[in-house]
Write a protein that holds these residues in place. Structure first.
Motif, short mmCIF file in Angstrom:
data_model
loop_
_atom_site.label_atom_id
_atom_site.label_comp_id
_atom_site.label_asym_id
_atom_site.label_seq_id
_atom_site.Cartn_x
_atom_site.Cartn_y
_atom_site.Cartn_z
N LYS A 120 5.40 -3.44 -11.68
CA LYS A 120 4.40 -4.47 -11.98
C LYS A 120 4.13 -5.22 -10.68
O LYS A 120 5.05 -5.74 -10.05
CB LYS A 120 4.92 -5.43 -13.04
N ALA A 121 2.87 -5.25 -10.27
CA ALA A 121 2.51 -5.87 -9.00
C ALA A 121 1.17 -6.57 -9.11
O ALA A 121 0.38 -6.31 -10.02
CB ALA A 121 2.46 -4.81 -7.90
N SER A 122 0.90 -7.46 -8.17
CA SER A 122 -0.38 -8.16 -8.12
C SER A 122 -1.52 -7.21 -7.82
O SER A 122 -1.35 -6.19 -7.16
CB SER A 122 -0.33 -9.25 -7.04
N GLY A 123 -2.71 -7.57 -8.31
CA GLY A 123 -3.90 -6.87 -7.90
C GLY A 123 -4.23 -7.23 -6.47
O GLY A 123 -3.67 -8.18 -5.90
N GLU A 124 -5.16 -6.49 -5.86
CA GLU A 124 -5.42 -6.68 -4.43
C GLU A 124 -5.92 -8.08 -4.10
O GLU A 124 -5.53 -8.66 -3.09
CB GLU A 124 -6.40 -5.64 -3.91
N ARG A 127 0.80 -1.23 0.00
CA ARG A 127 0.00 0.00 0.00
C ARG A 127 0.83 1.29 0.00
O ARG A 127 0.31 2.36 -0.39
CB ARG A 127 -0.95 0.02 1.20
N HIS A 128 2.10 1.20 0.41
CA HIS A 128 2.89 2.42 0.52
C HIS A 128 4.17 2.42 -0.33
O HIS A 128 4.46 3.41 -1.00
CB HIS A 128 3.24 2.67 1.99
N VAL A 129 4.93 1.31 -0.28
CA VAL A 129 6.19 1.29 -1.04
C VAL A 129 5.93 1.28 -2.54
O VAL A 129 6.57 2.01 -3.30
CB VAL A 129 7.06 0.09 -0.62
N ILE A 130 4.99 0.46 -2.99
CA ILE A 130 4.70 0.40 -4.42
C ILE A 130 4.27 1.76 -4.96
O ILE A 130 4.82 2.23 -5.98
CB ILE A 130 3.65 -0.69 -4.72
N PRO A 131 3.31 2.46 -4.34
CA PRO A 131 2.97 3.80 -4.82
C PRO A 131 4.15 4.77 -4.79
O PRO A 131 4.31 5.61 -5.69
CB PRO A 131 1.86 4.25 -3.86
N ALA A 132 5.00 4.65 -3.76
CA ALA A 132 6.16 5.54 -3.67
C ALA A 132 7.13 5.30 -4.82
O ALA A 132 7.70 6.25 -5.38
CB ALA A 132 6.87 5.33 -2.33
N MET A 133 7.31 4.04 -5.20
CA MET A 133 8.19 3.73 -6.33
C MET A 133 7.61 4.29 -7.62
O MET A 133 8.34 4.83 -8.46
CB MET A 133 8.38 2.22 -6.44
N ARG A 134 6.31 4.15 -7.78
CA ARG A 134 5.68 4.70 -8.99
C ARG A 134 5.80 6.22 -9.03
O ARG A 134 6.06 6.81 -10.09
CB ARG A 134 4.21 4.27 -9.03
N ASP A 135 5.64 6.85 -7.89
CA ASP A 135 5.77 8.31 -7.82
C ASP A 135 7.18 8.77 -8.17
O ASP A 135 7.38 9.88 -8.68
CB ASP A 135 5.42 8.82 -6.42
#
Length: 220
Positions: free
Chosen positions: A144-148, A130-138
């Protein structure tokens, strides 16, 4: 010197023969593809490696390749890889770790060179998903990651000690068994499961996931 047959095969594909290899031969190798190794050794000999692919192997750790300073592309898939600590010492451009046992991907936040990463099919922690993946995208990194739904099922299974992961391939949900604990060739035989199956597994007994592999030989 004892060497895992899979490592020997990878070296043979790269230089035409197994160990020992000359310094000139080692320096000529910029790409290595390792499959189904139970004991990874001697990768540090290949200091000119720029691309390393490790598939269906276990155990795997950052220590097996952290000394390869020129490594730019690293792929670890369908393996028993679980800890990214120390990965930030490498100047990677691409990191793919689909279908492993990784829970914490926060070390990648310190990788300023990283352009793309694949973390599909890992039992990521709530913070990582919820936090690291969005930060990397930002930061501009392509992630590329799994859906929820498949992420939640993977966490549910691994938290119960069931080393089975769920991921989505195109429109299909699939199950897989990373590492060498449940199968000798974890990169193969990933059964398709329905959306209803995924929801039932998420709400029910994690050990029920094993039934989707019944009738499939250990060697496939």
């Amino acid at each position: 010197m004892r060497i895992d047959p899979a490592v020997d095969q990878a070296i043979r594909r790269a230089v035409g023969h197994g160990l020992p290899v000359t310094e000139e031969e080692r320096e000529s190798v910029d790409s290595l593809n390792l499959r189904n190794a139970k004991e990874i050794t001697d990768l540090g000999l290949f200091t000119s490696l720029q691309r390393l692919i490790i598939t269906g192997s276990d155990p795997v750790s950052v220590g097996h390749f952290s000394m390869i300073e020129g490594l730019r592309t690293l792929t670890l898939e369908d393996s028993g890889f679980s800890d990214l600590s120390g990965i930030e010492s490498l100047s990677l451009l691409s990191l793919a770790i689909p279908r492993n046992w990784v829970t914490d991907i926060s070390p990648v936040l310190n990788m300023s060179t990283l352009l793309q990463i694949d973390v599909t099919g890992n039992p990521l922690s709530e913070h990582s998903w919820r936090h690291v993946i969005p930060a990397m995208r930002d930061s501009g990194c392509r992630v590329k990651a799994s859906g929820e739904l498949e992420w939640r099922l993977t966490v549910h299974l691994h938290s119960a000690g069931v080393r089975i992961s769920c991921y989505k391939n195109s429109e299909d949900y699939r199950l897989c068994r990373p590492g060498l604990g449940l199968t000798d060739l974890p990169q193969y035989a990933h059964p398709i499961v329905s959306l209803e199956d995924v929801r039932e597994l998420l709400a029910g007994d994690p050990s029920a996931a094993h039934r989707y592999f019944e009738g499939r030989p250990r060697l496939v």
